[in-house]
Design a protein around this motif. Sequence first.
Motif, PDB file in Angstrom:
ATOM      1  N   ALA A 160      -2.476  -9.529  -3.261  1.00  0.00           N
ATOM      2  CA  ALA A 160      -2.722  -8.094  -3.464  1.00  0.00           C
ATOM      3  C   ALA A 160      -1.578  -7.268  -2.898  1.00  0.00           C
ATOM      4  O   ALA A 160      -1.183  -6.247  -3.489  1.00  0.00           O
ATOM      5  N   MET A 161      -1.024  -7.694  -1.767  1.00  0.00           N
ATOM      6  CA  MET A 161       0.140  -7.011  -1.197  1.00  0.00           C
ATOM      7  C   MET A 161       1.312  -7.072  -2.169  1.00  0.00           C
ATOM      8  O   MET A 161       2.046  -6.095  -2.356  1.00  0.00           O
ATOM      9  N   ALA A 162       1.488  -8.244  -2.807  1.00  0.00           N
ATOM     10  CA  ALA A 162       2.576  -8.415  -3.771  1.00  0.00           C
ATOM     11  C   ALA A 162       2.404  -7.508  -4.982  1.00  0.00           C
ATOM     12  O   ALA A 162       3.384  -7.141  -5.640  1.00  0.00           O
ATOM     13  N   GLN A 163       1.155  -7.140  -5.278  1.00  0.00           N
ATOM     14  CA  GLN A 163       0.881  -6.235  -6.389  1.00  0.00           C
ATOM     15  C   GLN A 163       1.086  -4.773  -6.004  1.00  0.00           C
ATOM     16  O   GLN A 163       0.901  -3.879  -6.823  1.00  0.00           O
ATOM     17  N   GLY A 164       1.462  -4.553  -4.727  1.00  0.00           N
ATOM     18  CA  GLY A 164       1.762  -3.207  -4.272  1.00  0.00           C
ATOM     19  C   GLY A 164       0.569  -2.428  -3.756  1.00  0.00           C
ATOM     20  O   GLY A 164       0.661  -1.212  -3.565  1.00  0.00           O
ATOM     21  N   ARG A 165      -0.549  -3.087  -3.493  1.00  0.00           N
ATOM     22  CA  ARG A 165      -1.739  -2.387  -3.041  1.00  0.00           C
ATOM     23  C   ARG A 165      -1.670  -2.055  -1.549  1.00  0.00           C
ATOM     24  O   ARG A 165      -1.132  -2.826  -0.761  1.00  0.00           O
ATOM     25  N   SER A 166      -2.235  -0.927  -1.179  1.00  0.00           N
ATOM     26  CA  SER A 166      -2.339  -0.522   0.223  1.00  0.00           C
ATOM     27  C   SER A 166      -3.471  -1.301   0.868  1.00  0.00           C
ATOM     28  O   SER A 166      -4.246  -1.990   0.202  1.00  0.00           O
ATOM     29  N   ASN A 167      -3.572  -1.159   2.193  1.00  0.00           N
ATOM     30  CA  ASN A 167      -4.682  -1.829   2.887  1.00  0.00           C
ATOM     31  C   ASN A 167      -6.031  -1.371   2.349  1.00  0.00           C
ATOM     32  O   ASN A 167      -6.955  -2.167   2.170  1.00  0.00           O
ATOM     33  N   ALA A 168      -6.126  -0.066   2.070  1.00  0.00           N
ATOM     34  CA  ALA A 168      -7.380   0.467   1.544  1.00  0.00           C
ATOM     35  C   ALA A 168      -7.668  -0.117   0.165  1.00  0.00           C
ATOM     36  O   ALA A 168      -8.804  -0.479  -0.157  1.00  0.00           O
ATOM     37  N   GLY A 169      -6.621  -0.228  -0.652  1.00  0.00           N
ATOM     38  CA  GLY A 169      -6.794  -0.787  -1.995  1.00  0.00           C
ATOM     39  C   GLY A 169      -7.184  -2.250  -1.948  1.00  0.00           C
ATOM     40  O   GLY A 169      -8.007  -2.718  -2.743  1.00  0.00           O
ATOM     41  N   ILE A 170      -6.597  -2.983  -1.000  1.00  0.00           N
ATOM     42  CA  ILE A 170      -6.940  -4.397  -0.848  1.00  0.00           C
ATOM     43  C   ILE A 170      -8.395  -4.540  -0.414  1.00  0.00           C
ATOM     44  O   ILE A 170      -9.137  -5.379  -0.934  1.00  0.00           O
ATOM     45  N   ALA A 171      -8.790  -3.681   0.561  1.00  0.00           N
ATOM     46  CA  ALA A 171     -10.172  -3.732   1.056  1.00  0.00           C
ATOM     47  C   ALA A 171     -11.165  -3.474  -0.059  1.00  0.00           C
ATOM     48  O   ALA A 171     -12.182  -4.178  -0.194  1.00  0.00           O
ATOM     49  N   GLU A 172     -10.859  -2.492  -0.880  1.00  0.00           N
ATOM     50  CA  GLU A 172     -11.763  -2.160  -1.987  1.00  0.00           C
ATOM     51  C   GLU A 172     -11.822  -3.304  -2.996  1.00  0.00           C
ATOM     52  O   GLU A 172     -12.893  -3.672  -3.482  1.00  0.00           O
ATOM     53  N   GLY A 173     -10.658  -3.864  -3.321  1.00  0.00           N
ATOM     54  CA  GLY A 173     -10.609  -4.920  -4.324  1.00  0.00           C
ATOM     55  C   GLY A 173     -11.297  -6.198  -3.887  1.00  0.00           C
ATOM     56  O   GLY A 173     -11.883  -6.908  -4.712  1.00  0.00           O
ATOM     57  N   LEU A 174     -11.240  -6.490  -2.583  1.00  0.00           N
ATOM     58  CA  LEU A 174     -11.827  -7.736  -2.079  1.00  0.00           C
ATOM     59  C   LEU A 174     -13.197  -7.515  -1.447  1.00  0.00           C
ATOM     60  O   LEU A 174     -13.811  -8.472  -0.964  1.00  0.00           O
ATOM     61  N   ALA A 175     -13.632  -6.265  -1.437  1.00  0.00           N
ATOM     62  CA  ALA A 175     -14.948  -5.926  -0.865  1.00  0.00           C
ATOM     63  C   ALA A 175     -15.054  -6.339   0.596  1.00  0.00           C
ATOM     64  O   ALA A 175     -16.039  -6.972   1.020  1.00  0.00           O
TER      65      ALA A 175
END
Length: 214
Positions: A160-175
């Motif tokens: 997810a980091m490689a896709q450019g997501r922020s910590n908040a975006g990663i948290a949301e995507g992975l629940a």
Amino acid sequence: MRAVIAEDSVLLRIGLVKVLQTAGFEVAAETDDADGLLAAVEEHRPDIAVVDVRMPPGYTDEGVHAALLIRRQWPDTAVLLLSQYVEERYAADLLTAHTSGIGYLLKQRVADVEDFIAALRRVASGGTALDPQVVAQLLVRRHRDPLDRLTPREREVLEAMAQGRSNAGIAEGLAISESAVAKHINSIFVKLDLPVADGDHRRVLAVLRFLGVG
């Protein structure tokens, strides 16, 4: 079967010609550099090219680049690379790009004529032939890969980091919570042996490592 040989050592090239001819191969051309090899393959369209890894002018990886080009432009021509030493990076590059019609042997294997000819025929027929020492080095390299230390969740976070997501975006995507994401990221930094530095810089380094370019 028809073959071309690219080897800058005159004695070894003569020996290869004799070995191949004795085994029933037609040696359509022989050369001592990558440019001559590519010209010979384009002209003769051989079943296989036997190529030295290091050739003029730079004696670095000319043979590897030529092999990759041959497999792209003339896919019906197999390539058997010969190297003085185990250089697993080159073997890994070749196997990443191609899974058939490719071989990588140490030059000392030529002395065992029967096995060498068997490997040559296998590669020419679309198979692969890897020197046992090369295989051993690749396995060691794989076991040394720091990415193998990551847990499945940590790999998901890193992807997810490689896709450019922020910590908040990663948290949301992975629940998961943002604090959990932060803990995973810190663990990733440690397992990838990334030095303590600016957080954003370490993040970039981790992504580069994940993509295989860092």
